[in-house]
Design a protein around this motif. Structure first.
Motif, PDB file in Angstrom:
ATOM      1  N   PHE A   8      -9.751  69.891  16.083  1.00  0.00           N
ATOM      2  CA  PHE A   8     -11.113  69.352  16.116  1.00  0.00           C
ATOM      3  C   PHE A   8     -11.804  69.320  14.749  1.00  0.00           C
ATOM      4  N   ARG A   9     -11.187  69.881  13.721  1.00  0.00           N
ATOM      5  CA  ARG A   9     -11.846  70.010  12.420  1.00  0.00           C
ATOM      6  C   ARG A   9     -12.356  68.680  11.883  1.00  0.00           C
ATOM      7  N   LEU A  10     -11.539  67.663  11.857  1.00  0.00           N
ATOM      8  CA  LEU A  10     -11.950  66.365  11.306  1.00  0.00           C
ATOM      9  C   LEU A  10     -13.088  65.758  12.113  1.00  0.00           C
ATOM     10  N   GLN A  11     -13.000  65.839  13.430  1.00  0.00           N
ATOM     11  CA  GLN A  11     -14.056  65.297  14.291  1.00  0.00           C
ATOM     12  C   GLN A  11     -15.398  65.977  14.003  1.00  0.00           C
ATOM     13  N   VAL A  12     -15.388  67.284  13.834  1.00  0.00           N
ATOM     14  CA  VAL A  12     -16.613  68.026  13.548  1.00  0.00           C
ATOM     15  C   VAL A  12     -17.139  67.672  12.159  1.00  0.00           C
ATOM     16  N   GLU A  13     -16.256  67.628  11.177  1.00  0.00           N
ATOM     17  CA  GLU A  13     -16.672  67.335   9.806  1.00  0.00           C
ATOM     18  C   GLU A  13     -17.202  65.914   9.660  1.00  0.00           C
ATOM     19  N   GLU A  14     -16.648  64.965  10.418  1.00  0.00           N
ATOM     20  CA  GLU A  14     -17.152  63.588  10.391  1.00  0.00           C
ATOM     21  C   GLU A  14     -18.591  63.508  10.899  1.00  0.00           C
ATOM     22  N   LYS A  15     -18.974  64.448  11.738  1.00  0.00           N
ATOM     23  CA  LYS A  15     -20.347  64.501  12.250  1.00  0.00           C
ATOM     24  C   LYS A  15     -21.253  65.322  11.330  1.00  0.00           C
ATOM     25  N   GLY A  16     -20.732  65.741  10.188  1.00  0.00           N
ATOM     26  CA  GLY A  16     -21.512  66.552   9.271  1.00  0.00           C
ATOM     27  C   GLY A  16     -21.614  67.995   9.692  1.00  0.00           C
ATOM     28  N   GLY A  17     -20.714  68.426  10.538  1.00  0.00           N
ATOM     29  CA  GLY A  17     -20.764  69.786  11.053  1.00  0.00           C
ATOM     30  C   GLY A  17     -19.713  70.688  10.452  1.00  0.00           C
ATOM     31  N   VAL A  18     -19.693  71.904  10.964  1.00  0.00           N
ATOM     32  CA  VAL A  18     -18.754  72.925  10.496  1.00  0.00           C
ATOM     33  C   VAL A  18     -18.158  73.619  11.703  1.00  0.00           C
ATOM     34  N   ILE A  19     -16.851  73.829  11.661  1.00  0.00           N
ATOM     35  CA  ILE A  19     -16.169  74.641  12.668  1.00  0.00           C
ATOM     36  C   ILE A  19     -15.402  75.714  11.915  1.00  0.00           C
ATOM     37  N   ARG A  20     -15.588  76.953  12.347  1.00  0.00           N
ATOM     38  CA  ARG A  20     -14.890  78.036  11.657  1.00  0.00           C
ATOM     39  C   ARG A  20     -14.411  79.072  12.675  1.00  0.00           C
ATOM     40  N   GLU A  53     -26.128  68.611  18.619  1.00  0.00           N
ATOM     41  CA  GLU A  53     -26.708  67.550  17.807  1.00  0.00           C
ATOM     42  C   GLU A  53     -25.685  67.094  16.777  1.00  0.00           C
ATOM     43  N   GLU A  54     -26.082  66.160  15.936  1.00  0.00           N
ATOM     44  CA  GLU A  54     -25.158  65.588  14.963  1.00  0.00           C
ATOM     45  C   GLU A  54     -24.526  66.635  14.053  1.00  0.00           C
ATOM     46  N   SER A  55     -25.280  67.607  13.613  1.00  0.00           N
ATOM     47  CA  SER A  55     -24.755  68.613  12.698  1.00  0.00           C
ATOM     48  C   SER A  55     -24.312  69.845  13.485  1.00  0.00           C
ATOM     49  N   VAL A  56     -23.239  69.692  14.198  1.00  0.00           N
ATOM     50  CA  VAL A  56     -22.741  70.762  15.059  1.00  0.00           C
ATOM     51  C   VAL A  56     -22.198  71.919  14.215  1.00  0.00           C
ATOM     52  N   GLN A  57     -22.525  73.121  14.649  1.00  0.00           N
ATOM     53  CA  GLN A  57     -22.021  74.345  14.030  1.00  0.00           C
ATOM     54  C   GLN A  57     -21.285  75.108  15.121  1.00  0.00           C
ATOM     55  N   ILE A  58     -19.977  75.284  14.949  1.00  0.00           N
ATOM     56  CA  ILE A  58     -19.168  75.964  15.954  1.00  0.00           C
ATOM     57  C   ILE A  58     -18.481  77.155  15.298  1.00  0.00           C
ATOM     58  N   LYS A  59     -18.616  78.295  15.959  1.00  0.00           N
ATOM     59  CA  LYS A  59     -17.965  79.511  15.471  1.00  0.00           C
ATOM     60  C   LYS A  59     -17.086  80.053  16.586  1.00  0.00           C
TER      61      LYS A  59
END
Length: 151
Positions: A8-20, A53-59
């Motif tokens: 999912f990393r690319l999908q999240v980053e394309e939305k301006g978000g971060v997954i870690r 929202e657009e800038s999703v933050q997932i931990k």
């Protein structure tokens, strides 16, 4: 967990978000069906993306308890789930109010969290939800550990 995050990393980053992922370095071993557990984590991440929202933050984090369970949590900064709906969120086809809350009209049939619930339960585990409407949702799966010497 790492495989799900990379998926999912690319999908999240394309939305301006971060997954870690902040995984416990001990790397506790659980006895589980690899495909189903991957699907469980992927489902939770996918929902976090859909209902944020657009800038999703997932931990995604992991830890172990003293009573022999490994905990894997997926936390987002999404719209949250109202307290009155939290008791039924794991039911089959439960999504009517979720669709109303989501301005984007997230796709799906309302089966994902029911799948998560049943897979985790089949592994003698449990799922916990903590959510505040308008702020976040955090799903934690608790799976029995397997002693490393038994592997």
């Amino acid at each position: 967990v790492d495989e799900a995050v990379e998926h999912f990393r690319l999908q999240v980053e394309e939305k301006g978000g971060v997954i870690r992922a902040e995984l416990d370095p001990e790397g506790y071993v659980i006895s589980a069906d690899e495909v189903h557990m991957l699907n469980v984590v992927c489902n939770l991440i996918d929902n976090a993306i859909k209902y944020s929202e657009e800038s999703v933050q997932i931990k995604i984090s992991s830890s172990a308890s003293s009573n022999g369970y490994t905990h894997i949590s997926v936390k987002d900064n999404g719209m949250g789930i109202p307290l009155k709906e939290q008791g039924k969120i794991f039911e089959k086809f439960e999504r009517a109010s979720a669709v109303q809350r989501n301005r984007k009209g997230a796709p799906g049939f309302g089966l994902g969290l029911n799948y998560v619930f049943h897979v985790v339960r089949a592994h003698h585990g449990s799922v916990k939800l903590e959510s505040i409407e308008g702020e976040y949702s955090e799903f934690t799966i608790n799976i029995p550990q397997q002693n490393k010497e038994m592997v």
